[in-house]
Design a protein around this motif. Structure first.
Motif, mmCIF file in Angstrom:
data_model
loop_
_atom_site.group_PDB
_atom_site.id
_atom_site.type_symbol
_atom_site.label_atom_id
_atom_site.label_comp_id
_atom_site.label_asym_id
_atom_site.label_seq_id
_atom_site.Cartn_x
_atom_site.Cartn_y
_atom_site.Cartn_z
ATOM 1 N N PRO A 195 0.795 -1.236 0.000
ATOM 2 C CA PRO A 195 0.000 0.000 0.000
ATOM 3 C C PRO A 195 0.823 1.280 0.000
ATOM 4 C CG PRO A 195 -0.934 -1.584 1.531
ATOM 5 C CD PRO A 195 0.371 -2.163 1.064
ATOM 6 N N SER A 196 1.898 1.305 0.788
ATOM 7 C CA SER A 196 2.710 2.524 0.862
ATOM 8 C C SER A 196 3.355 2.846 -0.481
ATOM 9 C CB SER A 196 3.790 2.381 1.939
ATOM 10 O OG SER A 196 4.606 1.255 1.680
ATOM 11 N N GLN A 247 2.191 1.778 -3.416
ATOM 12 C CA GLN A 247 1.082 2.152 -4.291
ATOM 13 C C GLN A 247 0.719 3.618 -4.116
ATOM 14 O OE1 GLN A 247 -2.046 -0.600 -3.291
ATOM 15 N NE2 GLN A 247 -1.232 -2.244 -4.587
ATOM 16 N N ASP A 248 0.687 4.070 -2.857
ATOM 17 C CA ASP A 248 0.374 5.476 -2.583
ATOM 18 C C ASP A 248 1.427 6.403 -3.177
ATOM 19 O OD1 ASP A 248 -1.845 4.663 -1.187
ATOM 20 O OD2 ASP A 248 -0.916 4.830 0.801
#
Length: 308
Positions: free
Chosen positions: A160-161, A163-164
């Motif tokens: 997620p990090s 992807q962000d």
């Protein structure tokens, strides 16, 4: 694959890339270090001559940082003037794009033979075979690292990090410039930063405009090496380092609004995303240096007034 494992592998491949650059450069320097200094000091009386010499030497050594460190050293030693160094800077920016064009070539079947042949020649005590072996082995390491970056792109993008961060870079190109600047300043290689960007581009995880933004930032980050080399030197050597920073910052500021245009242009020139990014680096540096060349003297006065 866990995040720690991916980061560890990424660090390993990055180390292989930087080692490859160092080994390749050391072999070439064995043959050309004194000759390089001679060329820099004899043929830089005019900015356009300095530009050509900067392209030639940087293309040979495959490191604009190395050329700038040599240039700062020669200015500090009194062999070159601050004014002469500006032409070399412009040429070194163009010459640094050769390696990004080179690593887009698919020679996967030749990598292992290159490593074996290069490694064997490293044991030679003669300068020419050793230099050849260093160049071939170092180049092979670059392609090993590029394949490694490619294999880690998708697993890394699953977190997620990351992807962000990719989403932020795709949406906000100024963030991409910052990422490129910071990463290059840390790892001391704009080529490695561009190589990592290529791996994300090839896996459709990064848009081409975002990749171009990171490439622009990498051009600013690569100035750190010359700046560090100038610390404690004479005034003219420090001016050389400041001029290198200003040339790249101004070039990036001018091109930042033109990212969509540059993206469209390189999309017409090549179909592969990594080749498009390599072409964008070449076009940016050629145009920036060509536009700056007629204004070398007023630019030198600007730097002298600002940092004098």
């Amino acid at each position: 694959m866990g995040l720690f494992s991916i980061i560890t592998l990424l660090a390993v491949y990055l180390a292989i890339f930087l080692i490859g650059m160092t080994v390749m450069r050391s072999g070439l320097l064995q043959l050309s270090e004194e000759r390089t200094k001679g060329y820099l000091t004899k043929f830089t009386d005019m900015p356009w001559k300095g530009l050509l010499i900067g392209i030639l030497i940087t293309g040979l050594l495959q490191s604009s940082s190395a050329v700038m460190v040599i240039t700062v050293g020669l200015v500090a030693a009194g062999y070159l003037t601050f004014y002469q160094s500006i032409g070399i800077m412009l040429g070194s920016n163009i010459g640094s794009t050769f390696i990004t064009e080179l690593i887009t070539i698919d020679i996967s079947q030749l990598i292992f033979p290159m490593l074996i042949i290069g490694f064997l020649f490293l044991f030679s005590k003669k300068k020419l075979p050793f230099s050849f072996g260093s160049s071939i082995f170092g180049l092979g390491c670059l392609f090993v690292a590029m394949n490694g970056f490619e294999s880690l792109a998708i697993p890394l993008a699953g977190f997620p990090s990351v992807q962000d961060m990719l989403a932020m870079t795709n949406d906000h190109h100024l963030f991409g410039v910052g990422i490129g600047t910071l990463l290059t300043a840390v790892i001391q290689s704009s080529s490695a930063t561009t190589g990592i960007s290529m791996s994300f581009l090839n896996n459709d995880l990064l848009s081409l405009p975002a990749g171009i933004a990171i490439m622009l930032g990498a051009n600013i980050g690569t100035c750190v090496t010359a700046f560090l080399a100038s610390i404690g030197s004479i005034r003219e050597a420090k001016l050389t380092a400041y001029a290198h920073i200003w040339l790249n910052v101004i070039g990036v500021a001018v091109f930042f609004p033109l990212i969509p245009w540059l993206s469209g242009l390189v999309s017409m020139l090549a179909s592969s995303a990594d080749v498009q990014l390599a072409h964008s680096s070449l076009i940016f540096n050629v145009i920036s240096s060509a536009l700056a060349l007629p204004f070398v003297r007023p630019f030198a006065r600007f730097v002298e007034r600002l940092h004098g």
